[in-house]
Design a protein around this motif. Sequence first.
Motif, short mmCIF file in Angstrom:
data_model
loop_
_atom_site.label_atom_id
_atom_site.label_comp_id
_atom_site.label_asym_id
_atom_site.label_seq_id
_atom_site.Cartn_x
_atom_site.Cartn_y
_atom_site.Cartn_z
N UNK C 93 0.82 -1.21 0.00
CA UNK C 93 0.00 0.00 0.00
C UNK C 93 0.86 1.26 0.00
N UNK C 94 0.87 1.97 -1.13
CA UNK C 94 1.70 3.18 -1.28
C UNK C 94 1.32 4.26 -0.29
N UNK C 95 0.04 4.27 0.11
CA UNK C 95 -0.41 5.37 0.97
C UNK C 95 -0.17 5.10 2.44
N UNK C 96 0.48 3.99 2.73
CA UNK C 96 0.70 3.64 4.13
C UNK C 96 1.64 4.62 4.82
N UNK C 97 2.54 5.24 4.05
CA UNK C 97 3.45 6.22 4.65
C UNK C 97 2.80 7.59 4.63
N UNK C 98 1.93 7.86 5.58
CA UNK C 98 1.26 9.16 5.59
C UNK C 98 2.16 10.21 6.23
N UNK C 99 2.08 11.42 5.71
CA UNK C 99 2.99 12.46 6.18
C UNK C 99 2.89 12.69 7.68
N UNK C 100 1.66 12.77 8.20
CA UNK C 100 1.50 13.04 9.65
C UNK C 100 2.10 11.89 10.45
N UNK C 101 1.92 10.67 9.93
CA UNK C 101 2.45 9.50 10.62
C UNK C 101 3.97 9.51 10.65
#
Lengths: 224, 88, 270
Positions: C93-101
């Motif tokens: 999942x590419x979106x797993x690295x969320x900026x806030x996270x």
Amino acid sequence: MTAVVASARPLLAEALAVLDLRERTVDDTGASEILAAARSAGVRLAAILVGEGGMRANLADADLPILESPSIGDRPAPEAVELEPMTEPRQTENVAAAGLGPPAPLCVTQPVRSGQRVYAQGRDLLVLAPTSRGAELLADGSIYAFGLLRGRALAGASGDRGARIVATRLDAELVAVAGVYRTLEASDIAGLRDGAASVALALDEEGGERLVLRPVDQFLPRAS
Amino acid sequence: MSLLDILFKKRASAPIAKERLSFILAHERAHRSGKGDIISALKEELIAVICKYTSIDKEALKVTLERHDSTDVLKVDVALPEGGLRRG
Amino acid sequence: MAKVIVVTSGKGGVGKTTTSASFATGLANRGKKTAVIDFDIGLRNLDLILGCERRVVYDFVNVIQGDAKLSQALVRDKHSENLSILAASQTKDKDALKEEGVKQVLDDLKGMDFEYIICDSPAGIETGALMALRFADEALIVTNPEVSAVRDADRMLGIIEAKSLRAENGGERVKEHLVITRYAPKRADKGEMLSHTDVAELLSLPILGLIPESEQVLDCSNRGTPVILANGSPVALAFDDMVARYLGEDRPLRFTEPESAPFWKRLFGG
């Protein structure tokens, strides 16, 4: 048209070219088809030329500089720099409005990296750092590059024919003044002998416009 | 390789690499075939073992991994049913 | 105040992870509490190169998604006591690295008194690479003396100058350092390879590290040891010089000349 482009493929494969749409009175779809065909042939496009008031809207997402050039000049010859009597380029209306003097140049002091584009709108561009291959310098006025210039430089982007490009070390992929462009070959660069060079528009014997490259420290023979 | 390396028969590194890879690839393949992360897998196996001695509820088994300064601690908490351990 | 340093390149296979591992180890062995994070999404490399692959239970994304605490996911390096590793997720999942996270994890690491946080970037300019450079204070740009690598490095420099948080906020520029790996002085001398000065000039950056091509790198990754610990080998010395230079020591560039070592030297290794 795709067939024509496809047959020229080997020739075009590594070419850096400017797409000249000035003679076309195409509708929107025509232009994007041409772009797609050129791209699929592997041609690397550096800019698009349009006629005065030429259509720009559909070309916006081509992500290329769009140069307006009213007249269909001669296709610039790709041969090496030659020294010929310099005739003055035609006088042109000053880009800067009359009155308060020219606006200060846009000054860039950090290297201009591949993929970056700098546009000096309504003024000159002063670059005090190197410009990499794949970077673009655009100015409505002139471009003065004091670092190694290896990218693309397009001066007189809004049509100022008196604009020049001056570089302390010129190794550019492409240079253009007021829409008249020239891609530079190794032989062009060799003729400049590593010194400072300038690029300007001049009239040739037939009255056509061409871009002339010359080393800055060369004495000019006087026009007789 | 220098002469000294040959003289003292330094253990070649490719076999070490092969050993490491066999282990980790087997583990990762098991993971990909849907057996869940290492903790769940461990939990399943522990339940199976404990069930040989007494019957317990899956929920009664808690497995956690704690990392302290220089040691990793695996904690297993299991609430035994009334009567404690007994061969079942 | 903790420093976030991204190790990136644009092009793949130039030596980012090798450099991240040795750079982080070098800092840790000089007493600096250091964390190194693998920002790849879906593929995991850093843990193998540092030899801790069997001890990874939770990864970066597990922490971001709250499935595990940072302290559970960080793995203590077996070679260097001041070094901790946060492994990449093997999710697709590419979106797993969320900026806030990502920001939260970095803040938490700073709260744990890490002095240096090294972000090992994946190749390319997609999410993983962009997140790795997003919060960087400094950047190590890794390249080989080879045309595509140099061009991609240049492009990457432009991207850092546009997409980092510092660039967006108009703050102090991200400090950029050049690391040239797989350098072969003999070939550069013959004109078969770009010289280190060519590369530095093309990229307009001074050289922080000049790492020679060596078989030692493969040997060390086979063993799961960062190459900076291969005592006496030219690569180890070059990485050590690099860490020293980074910390302000003045060390002249070595391994710029082709080897013309006498027989006795070659007999005893190197």
